[in-house]
Design a protein around this motif. Structure first.
Motif, mmCIF file in Angstrom:
data_model
loop_
_atom_site.group_PDB
_atom_site.id
_atom_site.type_symbol
_atom_site.label_atom_id
_atom_site.label_comp_id
_atom_site.label_asym_id
_atom_site.label_seq_id
_atom_site.Cartn_x
_atom_site.Cartn_y
_atom_site.Cartn_z
ATOM 1 N N ILE A 195 9.417 -3.873 10.833
ATOM 2 C CA ILE A 195 9.470 -2.477 10.389
ATOM 3 C C ILE A 195 9.812 -2.415 8.905
ATOM 4 C CG2 ILE A 195 10.587 -0.242 10.692
ATOM 5 C CD1 ILE A 195 11.180 -1.012 13.579
ATOM 6 N N THR A 247 6.877 -3.338 6.818
ATOM 7 C CA THR A 247 5.852 -2.293 6.833
ATOM 8 C C THR A 247 6.122 -1.251 5.758
ATOM 9 O OG1 THR A 247 5.468 -2.619 9.202
ATOM 10 C CG2 THR A 247 4.725 -0.536 8.254
ATOM 11 N N ALA A 250 3.528 4.022 8.757
ATOM 12 C CA ALA A 250 4.249 3.199 9.724
ATOM 13 C C ALA A 250 3.814 3.504 11.153
ATOM 14 C CB ALA A 250 5.752 3.403 9.569
#
Length: 447
Positions: A225, A228, A318
């Motif tokens: 995450i 990203t 995302a």
């Protein structure tokens, strides 16, 4: 953003127990359990749409109107909060979402979480994004946290407009009573059966993303995450920093505490922007990121349009990226972590926390990533080393008498190419001065 998680400042009389906040319990050992998306698959993922700033600001205007009509705020237990929930729910219902209101009680008043599921996707792999919708009682809460709520709402509506059919199931949430101590999100997580928790491949949190003197902060939690968001901003030539100001103070914490991978964005609250930050981001050095934090002036004039626009687009990026693919780590990458707390004694002997690395081939990389989360009330007292399986120590941090800030929450890069990857690695931490204490909260190695 909840006010009750500020880091503690140095005080000789401070009891050691006061240092300890809720420990973050991360999933350990299995690399796949830490990963939430695949960076290598991004090339084949459909590009996320631009999120219209005008649409996001229109939601903020509505939230301001709701507050104005209801005593000037949208706080838990007040009519302005319920009206805010009703506004968001109506938009989602019209867009084809399955919505549900989850009720809870706090301070003798009824609170609400709003959960919205987009039909389709693998029900055993759920990507979730959320923001708290409540304000403090002193103001309308347009940056905190109308900004995150509006951007998540508009991203959800963009999913509907695109009729997105992602591999993962998408779920969005708006939390109540965050300002009272993450009450709504805690209630949701605590009442989620373990079988349902195991289906959550990640939770993305957005709390204050339009601060008027904005910074660009990325949560240092799940590495996929985090990557990203960092990659997205790198593509815009915008530098980012690791978010430490609000760590544990917003709604990602309950998810992180039960081992669900988390991440998110933040544009700053009442901390002061440094000269270096102003040089790379613009704005005013020596002034807080949000001078109206938790104040009556947190209204529609308290928004940086550029930051709100960029962060809204980053949210969509995302969602589009992380909801596609299998949810495995990028090719060749492994993440190993240990979230067991280890107390660091005041001016005492060094302590260690171990990670057993298995399944790797050859040597460790020349850019081994060592992510550390050490809670401490005077980080200048702390010395940190990475100890390789053969006993070789790599100094990550020296002590410094002038470093009076709290906590060591950062990622170090170590040239470990001479070390065999597999084996037991240790994080060694020592407090070399008196009057302060802390603990190793968690740490991770990313190969």
């Amino acid at each position: 953003m909840s006010p009750n998680r500020f880091a503690l400042r140095r005080s000789p009389a401070l009891p050691a127990a006061a240092v300890l906040s809720l420990a973050a319990l991360l999933v350990t050992a299995a690399p796949a359990a830490q990963a939430t998306g695949t960076a290598t698959g991004a090339a084949v993922v459909a590009a996320a749409p631009d999120i219209p700033l005008a649409n996001v600001k229109a939601h903020l205007t509505q939230l301001q109107s709701i507050a104005t009509a209801n005593g000037g705020n949208r706080a838990h237990g007040r009519p302005g909060y319920k009206a805010s929930i009703d506004y968001v729910k109506a938009k989602l219902d019209a867009a084809g979402y399955t919505t549900s209101l989850q009720q809870f009680t706090s301070g003798g008043a009824t609170g609400y979480n709003l959960i919205a599921d987009w039909p389709g996707g693998d029900a055993n792999k759920v990507l979730m994004a959320g923001a708290h919708l409540d304000s403090v009682s002193s103001g309308a809460g347009i940056n905190d946290n109308g900004s995150g709520s509006a951007a998540v709402l508009e991203t959800a509506l963009a999913v509907s407009r695109a009729q997105l059919a992602p591999d993962k199931h998408l779920r969005f949430a708006w939390w109540g009573a965050e300002e009272l101590g993450l009450v709504g999100s805690r209630y949701y997580v605590n009442n989620l059966p373990s079988t349902e928790r195991s289906k959550l491949s990640g939770y993305l949190n957005f709390d204050m993303i339009g601060s008027p003197n904005a910074g660009y902060f990325v949560y240092d939690d799940d590495p996929v995450i985090e990557k990203t968001f960092k990659d997205y901003y790198a593509g815009l030539s915008i530098p980012t920093e690791i978010e430490t100001e609000g760590d544990g103070r917003s709604d990602h914490a309950p998810f992180k505490n039960v081992g669900i991978p988390v991440g998110g964005l933040f544009s700053g609250a009442d901390y002061t922007k440094t000269a270096a930050q102003a040089q790379k981001w613009g704005g005013t050095a020596g002034q807080s990121f949000d001078r109206c934090y938790h104040s009556s002036c947190d209204n529609t004039s308290n928004i940086n349009d550029t930051a709100l626009d960029r962060n809204s687009d980053a949210i969509a990026h995302a969602i589009w990226t992380l909801s596609a693919g299998t949810g495995e780590p990028p090719t060749g990458e492994g993440v190993f972590s240990n979230a067991a707390d280890v107390a660091v004694p005041d001016n005492g002997a060094a302590v260690t926390s171990s990670i057993a690395v298995t399944g790797r081939t050859g040597n460790a990389p020349a850019a081994l990533q060592v992510g550390v989360d050490i809670k401490h009330t005077w980080r200048g007292d702390v010395v940190v080393d990475l100890v390789a399986p053969d006993g070789t120590a790599y100094r990550l941090k020296n002590s410094s008498s002038g470093d009076s800030a709290d906590n060591v929450i950062t990622t170090y890069t170590v040239d470990a190419s001479s070390e065999t990857a597999n084996g037991t690695w240790k994080l060694r931490v020592q407090d070399v001065a008196s009057q302060d204490t802390g603990y190793i909260d968690s740490w991770k190695l990313t190969f």
